[in-house]
Each structure stands twice: as C-alpha cells, then as structure tokens.
Design a protein around this motif. Structure first.
Motif, mmCIF file in Angstrom:
data_model
loop_
_atom_site.group_PDB
_atom_site.id
_atom_site.type_symbol
_atom_site.label_atom_id
_atom_site.label_comp_id
_atom_site.label_asym_id
_atom_site.label_seq_id
_atom_site.Cartn_x
_atom_site.Cartn_y
_atom_site.Cartn_z
ATOM 1 N N GLN A 450 47.038 35.948 33.246
ATOM 2 C CA GLN A 450 46.285 35.698 34.286
ATOM 3 C C GLN A 450 45.436 36.415 34.465
ATOM 4 O OE1 GLN A 450 47.118 35.209 38.729
ATOM 5 N NE2 GLN A 450 47.524 32.697 37.583
ATOM 6 N N LEU A 451 44.013 36.964 34.748
ATOM 7 C CA LEU A 451 42.944 37.915 34.347
ATOM 8 C C LEU A 451 41.932 37.297 36.012
ATOM 9 C CD1 LEU A 451 42.199 38.660 30.960
ATOM 10 C CD2 LEU A 451 43.937 39.708 32.428
ATOM 11 N N GLU A 452 41.601 38.335 37.007
ATOM 12 C CA GLU A 452 41.331 37.958 38.100
ATOM 13 C C GLU A 452 40.686 39.186 38.935
ATOM 14 O OE1 GLU A 452 43.564 36.205 41.581
ATOM 15 O OE2 GLU A 452 45.239 36.937 40.148
ATOM 16 N N HIS A 453 38.963 39.324 38.650
ATOM 17 C CA HIS A 453 38.500 40.051 39.740
ATOM 18 C C HIS A 453 37.106 39.820 40.541
ATOM 19 C CE1 HIS A 453 34.213 42.301 39.347
ATOM 20 N NE2 HIS A 453 35.640 43.406 39.009
ATOM 21 N N MET A 454 37.575 40.321 42.214
ATOM 22 C CA MET A 454 37.341 40.400 42.646
ATOM 23 C C MET A 454 35.572 41.734 43.139
ATOM 24 S SD MET A 454 37.956 40.431 46.572
ATOM 25 C CE MET A 454 38.852 39.335 47.438
ATOM 26 N N ASN A 455 34.310 41.028 43.206
ATOM 27 C CA ASN A 455 33.481 42.137 43.606
ATOM 28 C C ASN A 455 33.466 41.520 45.545
ATOM 29 O OD1 ASN A 455 30.969 43.240 42.398
ATOM 30 N ND2 ASN A 455 30.064 40.925 43.274
ATOM 31 N N THR A 456 33.059 43.016 45.310
ATOM 32 C CA THR A 456 32.682 42.497 47.106
ATOM 33 C C THR A 456 32.138 43.431 47.691
ATOM 34 O OG1 THR A 456 33.372 42.171 49.362
ATOM 35 C CG2 THR A 456 34.704 43.277 48.030
ATOM 36 N N LYS A 457 31.403 44.170 48.556
ATOM 37 C CA LYS A 457 30.410 45.627 48.794
ATOM 38 C C LYS A 457 31.065 45.663 50.208
ATOM 39 C CE LYS A 457 26.090 44.581 46.224
ATOM 40 N NZ LYS A 457 24.378 44.971 46.734
ATOM 41 N N GLN A 458 31.240 45.332 50.766
ATOM 42 C CA GLN A 458 32.377 45.365 51.984
ATOM 43 C C GLN A 458 33.882 44.888 51.893
ATOM 44 O OE1 GLN A 458 30.438 41.889 51.291
ATOM 45 N NE2 GLN A 458 28.720 43.479 52.342
ATOM 46 N N ASP A 459 34.254 45.951 53.105
ATOM 47 C CA ASP A 459 36.047 46.227 53.272
ATOM 48 C C ASP A 459 36.353 47.175 52.591
ATOM 49 O OD1 ASP A 459 38.256 45.948 55.182
ATOM 50 O OD2 ASP A 459 39.010 44.211 53.692
ATOM 51 N N LYS A 460 36.931 46.784 51.464
ATOM 52 C CA LYS A 460 37.806 48.198 50.441
ATOM 53 C C LYS A 460 36.994 47.609 49.554
ATOM 54 C CE LYS A 460 42.368 47.692 52.979
ATOM 55 N NZ LYS A 460 43.359 47.553 53.013
ATOM 56 N N GLY A 461 35.715 46.815 48.962
ATOM 57 C CA GLY A 461 35.440 47.157 48.062
ATOM 58 C C GLY A 461 35.939 46.163 46.329
ATOM 59 N N ASN A 462 36.023 46.283 45.362
ATOM 60 C CA ASN A 462 36.348 45.840 44.092
ATOM 61 C C ASN A 462 38.086 45.490 44.201
ATOM 62 O OD1 ASN A 462 34.033 45.150 44.958
ATOM 63 N ND2 ASN A 462 33.241 45.904 43.091
ATOM 64 N N TRP A 463 38.107 44.442 43.271
ATOM 65 C CA TRP A 463 39.304 44.364 43.216
ATOM 66 C C TRP A 463 39.615 43.966 41.894
ATOM 67 C CZ3 TRP A 463 44.345 44.848 46.066
ATOM 68 C CH2 TRP A 463 44.031 45.419 47.443
ATOM 69 N N VAL A 464 40.782 44.594 41.045
ATOM 70 C CA VAL A 464 41.272 43.677 39.973
ATOM 71 C C VAL A 464 42.594 43.182 39.415
ATOM 72 C CG1 VAL A 464 41.474 45.423 38.731
ATOM 73 C CG2 VAL A 464 41.147 43.816 37.284
ATOM 74 N N SER A 465 42.809 42.140 39.159
ATOM 75 C CA SER A 465 44.654 41.480 39.112
ATOM 76 C C SER A 465 44.655 40.889 37.998
ATOM 77 C CB SER A 465 44.350 40.842 40.319
ATOM 78 O OG SER A 465 46.257 40.409 40.512
ATOM 79 N N GLY A 466 45.974 41.537 37.287
ATOM 80 C CA GLY A 466 46.717 40.911 35.868
ATOM 81 C C GLY A 466 47.692 40.196 36.042
ATOM 82 N N LEU A 467 48.382 39.739 35.484
ATOM 83 C CA LEU A 467 49.563 39.203 35.593
ATOM 84 C C LEU A 467 49.811 38.445 34.036
ATOM 85 C CD1 LEU A 467 52.218 37.869 36.711
ATOM 86 C CD2 LEU A 467 51.127 35.428 36.559
ATOM 87 N N MET A 483 47.784 44.579 40.786
ATOM 88 C CA MET A 483 46.896 44.793 41.890
ATOM 89 C C MET A 483 46.106 45.395 41.949
ATOM 90 S SD MET A 483 47.396 41.719 44.615
ATOM 91 C CE MET A 483 45.936 41.382 44.839
ATOM 92 N N TYR A 484 44.709 45.950 41.716
ATOM 93 C CA TYR A 484 44.035 47.376 41.345
ATOM 94 C C TYR A 484 42.758 47.791 42.311
ATOM 95 C CZ TYR A 484 42.821 51.769 39.708
ATOM 96 O OH TYR A 484 41.985 53.592 40.230
ATOM 97 N N ASN A 485 43.154 48.010 43.506
ATOM 98 C CA ASN A 485 41.475 48.461 44.424
ATOM 99 C C ASN A 485 40.827 49.063 44.025
ATOM 100 O OD1 ASN A 485 41.593 49.475 47.368
ATOM 101 N ND2 ASN A 485 40.188 47.902 46.335
ATOM 102 N N TYR A 486 39.757 49.044 42.939
ATOM 103 C CA TYR A 486 39.548 50.536 42.254
ATOM 104 C C TYR A 486 38.202 49.994 43.111
ATOM 105 C CZ TYR A 486 35.867 47.226 40.205
ATOM 106 O OH TYR A 486 35.154 46.156 40.127
ATOM 107 N N GLY A 487 38.268 50.030 44.163
ATOM 108 C CA GLY A 487 36.250 50.076 44.744
ATOM 109 C C GLY A 487 37.057 50.542 46.138
ATOM 110 N N ASN A 488 38.600 50.641 46.241
ATOM 111 C CA ASN A 488 37.764 51.267 47.657
ATOM 112 C C ASN A 488 37.729 53.024 47.703
ATOM 113 O OD1 ASN A 488 39.714 52.169 50.219
ATOM 114 N ND2 ASN A 488 40.678 51.108 49.843
ATOM 115 N N LYS A 489 36.639 53.469 48.299
ATOM 116 C CA LYS A 489 36.101 54.728 48.341
ATOM 117 C C LYS A 489 37.368 55.873 49.074
ATOM 118 C CE LYS A 489 31.424 53.161 49.227
ATOM 119 N NZ LYS A 489 30.643 52.844 49.680
ATOM 120 N N ASP A 490 38.486 55.015 49.674
ATOM 121 C CA ASP A 490 39.348 55.899 50.393
ATOM 122 C C ASP A 490 40.444 56.262 49.660
ATOM 123 O OD1 ASP A 490 37.997 56.569 52.859
ATOM 124 O OD2 ASP A 490 38.060 54.370 53.952
#
Length: 544
Positions: A450-467, A483-490
């Motif tokens: 299972q592969l997932e990707h979330m694209n968002t400019k708000q909150d904690k940014g983009n995510w990618v997930s794999g199972l 689950m990797y929150n690679y778009g998180n600036k912090d």
C-alpha cells in the motif's frame, strides 16, 4: 443490587456445575504495552512503563436462562489515552437474563440502543475505550410481528464505578405495514423517551433534577427505495466545562436526521442530512466534554466516510453537537452522499472481472448563530449553515486484475478547519492518493503493498506512507508500515511500525514495535485522542 449480584454468582456457579446440559462460552482479550522515551516526538515514557489491559468474559446459556460476567484488569494502569480511572482490577459487569415466548427480562448490566442512538445508546468498544453499560433492570416484550416494547431503569457504568444519576427509558417500535396488512411497502415507526435524574446543587430554580429526551422516527422501504426520518428533542439543561457547572441559563437541544437511498444490483445511492443543536447528554452534568467519552448517554457519530488508509485518518471529523460560547459553536449542519456502481464483466470499462466504483461526498458546517455574551444566550438559524468545518470528496476504484490479484485506487480531497475542530491552526486543504495491491501466491501465501501520499501546504505539510505485508501462511504474517512527514519544516518524523501476527483456530496473537502518531482514533465515527508514544505492543485474543 447487591442481592442481585450474589444471586447471579450463585446461579452462575450452578450453571457451571451443569455445563453438560447447556452451553458455556467466553473469551479473553489482552493488550500489553512497554513504553520507551522518544526524542523526535518529545515523548517521555511514564514511570510505569509496562501497562496491560485485560478482559475476561464468561457466559452460560441453559433453557430460558442466560448469565454472564466480565472481569477486567488494568495493571498497573490502562494504556496511554484511555481513562485513567480504570486502574486496578474488578468484576466489571455481570448479568442474568430470562427469555421465554415474547418476554425478555435482564437484571445486572446490559447494552441497548433506541432508534439511531441519538438519545440513547449503551455499548462497548474496547478500541476507543467505551463501556457505558447500564446496571439495572430491563424488560422487552415482543407483540408478534407488530412491534416491541422496551423499558429499563438503572445507573450507567463510569470506569469501575456507577453514575450518581439514574437513567430510565421506554421505547416502542411498531410495524405499520403489519397492522395495515401492507405487502408492497414496509413502514415502521418508533417512539423513545430517556430520563436522567440527578440532584445538582444550583442557584437556578429552573434547573430540575429530571432531564428528558424524546425521539420519534419513521422508516419506509418500498422496492429498491428506502428512507428514514428521525426527530429528537432534549429538555432544557445546564451546561458544564472543565468540571464547572454553567447554570445561569438553561438550553434545550434537538436533532434532525434524514436518510434516503436506492439500491439494486450493480448500483446504489445514499444521501444523509443531519442537523444537531446541543443534543449531547452525559449521565452526570460535570462530565460534559471529557476526553475519554466517559458518561456519554447518546450516540453522536461523525457522518463521514470511514477511511481504511493511514494518511486519510490524520484529519478526521468528529461530530460537533454541543454549545461553546468561547468557540462560538452550538452544533452542526451538513450531510454526506454515497454513489456505488459496478461495471459489468467483459464490458469496455469492466474488463474481464468487472470494476467497482464508489464516490463519496460529505460537508459539515457549524450552525449559523448570533451570540449575546451579556445575557449568555444565542440564536441559531435552522437551515442556514455557518462556518465550514469539514469537507471530503473522494472516489475509489476496486479492480480485480486476475484470479489472484486485485488493486484499489483512491483519491481523497479534504478541507479541515483545524481552528474550529482543534482550537488552533489554519484551514487545511489536502489531497491524498492511494494505491493498494494484493496478490495471492500458491500454497496459501499472500502479499499486500500500500502506497499513499498527502499533499498540503498547511499545518505540518506533506506526508508519504507505505505498507508491505506478507502472509507466509493463513496462520502467520508480518508487516512493515511507515509514515514520513517529509514536509514538516520543524521536524521530519518517521512513524514506523513493524509487527507480526499469528492465528490458530479462535486464538490470535500480534506483536509490534514502533512509533505512534498522536491524534484522533475513530471507530464508527466516535473518536478518542491517542497521544504520541513509542514502544512494544502485544495483543492476544481467544474464545471458547
């Protein structure tokens, strides 16, 4: 009730001795976690790092009688995120039931639901930590095929204790089609009343110990069409926040629920509309708004699609049925719509095995209201929506590729008002794509990716997930989930989890290690908050 308890134990012991004449059954379910500190998420393990939750059930049925009990042990404390009042161990619930002909009487603890549950539902769900059983007496009487009458009185379970209030209720479900001898149309109607009696010290003379809720509903089923309508009303009552009673002004509440649908082979449609205004009720007033769903009398789920994917459950909607002057919230209005259809096998879009398509849309607003803060009153429009709380537009395609392989393609577009729903943040716009693939190998082995990707400019940014999951046999399997929150600036945090499970007959064992993302965990539209954590989890369940 003490006499009932001792009678129940004596009866249960007798049933065990006579087990060869009846049916004895039960089970065990255990959750064990060992926590460890985690620097990336700033999680500090509690002093009692090893925690367990254990449930043992035993039931016996013989002739017209049935008896049972549930023993629970939370040692030394419940898992993080569960009600901390559940420390220790105790015989938590017990019952004895007599059923003969049209009469059914239960003494002890029982579960039930009236209508859709908007004024009353007593149920257990261990995953979200709910067990609001009623201890008392309940009687049901069935009038042939015409309908059923139910009446009960008792106290609600609160952790290992009981509510200081008394809940009583009556319910009637009637089949008008059977009364009128109608064959082409099935019409049922229902009426319910719930009363909470709680003595509360108050300077407001209008605050009475009795608070009642009423429900009326009708269900119609004609051929491929169906529909139901329900109206609920709650009498005026005080509010509470942070364990403080707000009794200067009393507010009543109401709920409107309409559901329409059409279904036949290959196609289906369903649409739901709901309006809630101050309809949530608790068995004790000061429990309002607690984090653990303790004392909930009614069932008010979030009516949105319940997604099976990781990233789709980061921003989940929880129903907003209560009043908050500080947040300018008095309820919600909105609905959802589902369309299901299947392209036939060997058609242009169906291919060799056919194709299933599902489209879902949900949108929820707060009620449009004006507030008078001096007099502590408000006025809400009936149908005009207020600020947008949540929107979900999604579609899903399920395709069987071969005899041994199938795929799921899904796209989800979300709007999430983080400020209104969580008290801080911005309006989040997110798009989520999912590809899910399963294949069955020879010899009973199977694989799942299972592969997932979330694209968002708000909150904690983009995510990618794999199972990646592989079942070495029908009994044993293992998986790796990330689950990797690679778009998180912090902090770019990796939420990993590895585990395995084993199933043999009625016994299931599961072991996992990883990092838990903090947020809402929802089952059936009812949620609890799960804190961030890291550690080892072991679960076991068996039945006999």
């Amino acid at each position: 009730m003490k006499k009932i308890f001792f009678i129940l134990l004596a009866t249960f012991s007798l049933f065990q001795a006579q087990a060869q004449k009846g049916r004895f059954y039960g089970g065990y379910e255990g959750y064990l976690q060992l926590y460890q500190n985690d620097t990336p998420t700033s999680f500090v393990a509690p002093s009692d790092k090893f925690r367990t939750m254990n449930y043992i059930t035993a039931n016996y049925a013989y002739s017209h009688f049935k008896a049972g009990l549930q023993y629970e042990a939370f040692l030394p404390s419940p898992l993080l995120g569960y009600n901390p009042d559940l420390k220790g161990n105790k015989l938590a619930t017990y019952y004895i039931d007599f059923k003969k002909n049209n009469l059914d009487i239960t003494a002890g603890y029982f579960y039930d639901q009236f209508g859709s549950g908007l004024i009353f539902r007593a149920w257990e769900d261990r995953q979200i930590g709910i067990n609001n059983a009623i201890r008392g007496i309940r009687a049901k009487y069935t009038i042939s095929s015409v309908g059923q009458l139910t009446a009960f009185t008792g106290n609600q379970r609160l952790g290992f204790e009981l509510s200081k209030s008394t809940l009583s209720g009556v319910n009637a479900d009637v089949s008008l089609s059977d009364i009128l001898d109608m064959h082409d149309v099935n019409i049922k109607t229902g009426f319910s009343y719930i009363n909470r009696y709680q003595e509360t010290a108050s300077a407001n003379p209008d605050l009475k110990p009795y608070t009642g809720s009423y429900s009326s509903r009708i269900d119609v089923d004609a051929g491929n069409f169906y529909g139901n309508f329900e109206y609920d009303y709650k009498e005026s009552d005080a509010r509470a926040t942070n364990n403080v009673l707000l009794d200067q002004v009393l507010f009543d509440g109401n709920a409107w629920l309409l559901n329409l649908g059409y279904a036949k082979k290959g196609i289906g449609f369903n649409a739901t509309f709901r309006r809630l205004e101050n309809i949530q009720m608790y068995s004790e007033r000061l429990l309002e708004g607690n984090l653990y769903n303790s004392g909930i009398v009614n069932f008010v789920p979030g009516l949105t699609k319940q997604h099976d994917f990781n990233l789709a459950n980061i921003y989940v909607y929880q129903a907003q049925p209560s009043i908050s002057f500080g947040e300018e919230k008095v309820g919600e209005i909105g609905g959802q719509m589902d369309i299901f259809f299947r392209f036939k096998r060997k058609s242009a879009l169906g291919g060799k095995y056919g194709t299933k398509v599902a489209v879902n849309f949900s949108r929820w607003h707060g009620l449009n209201a004006t507030f008078d803060y001096d007099r502590k009153i408000y006025r809400a429009d009936f149908i005009k929506p207020g600020k947008l709380y949540f929107q979900d537009i999604n579609f899903e395609v399920r395709k069987k590729i071969s005899r041994s392989s199938k795929m799921i393609f899904s796209y989800i577009n979300l709007i999430y008002n983080k400020l209104k729903l969580e008290g801080e943040g911005d309006m989040v716009h997110a798009g989520i794509g999912v590809v899910d693939f399963e294949h069955k190998f020879s010899g009973g082995n199977s694989g799942h990716i299972q592969l997932e990707h979330m694209n968002t400019k708000q909150d904690k940014g983009n995510w990618v997930s794999g199972l990646v999951e592989y079942n070495f046999s029908p009994e044993f399997g293992a998986y790796i989930n990330n689950m990797y929150n690679y778009g998180n600036k912090d902090k770019k945090i990796l939420y990993f989890n590895v585990g395995m499970n084993y199933v043999h007959n009625a016994t299931r064992l599961a072991l996992s290690y990883g990092r838990q993302r903090g947020g809402l965990l929802c089952v059936g539209g009812v949620c609890r908050y799960v804190p961030s954590s890291k550690g080892v989890t072991f679960t076991i369940s068996t039945s006999f």
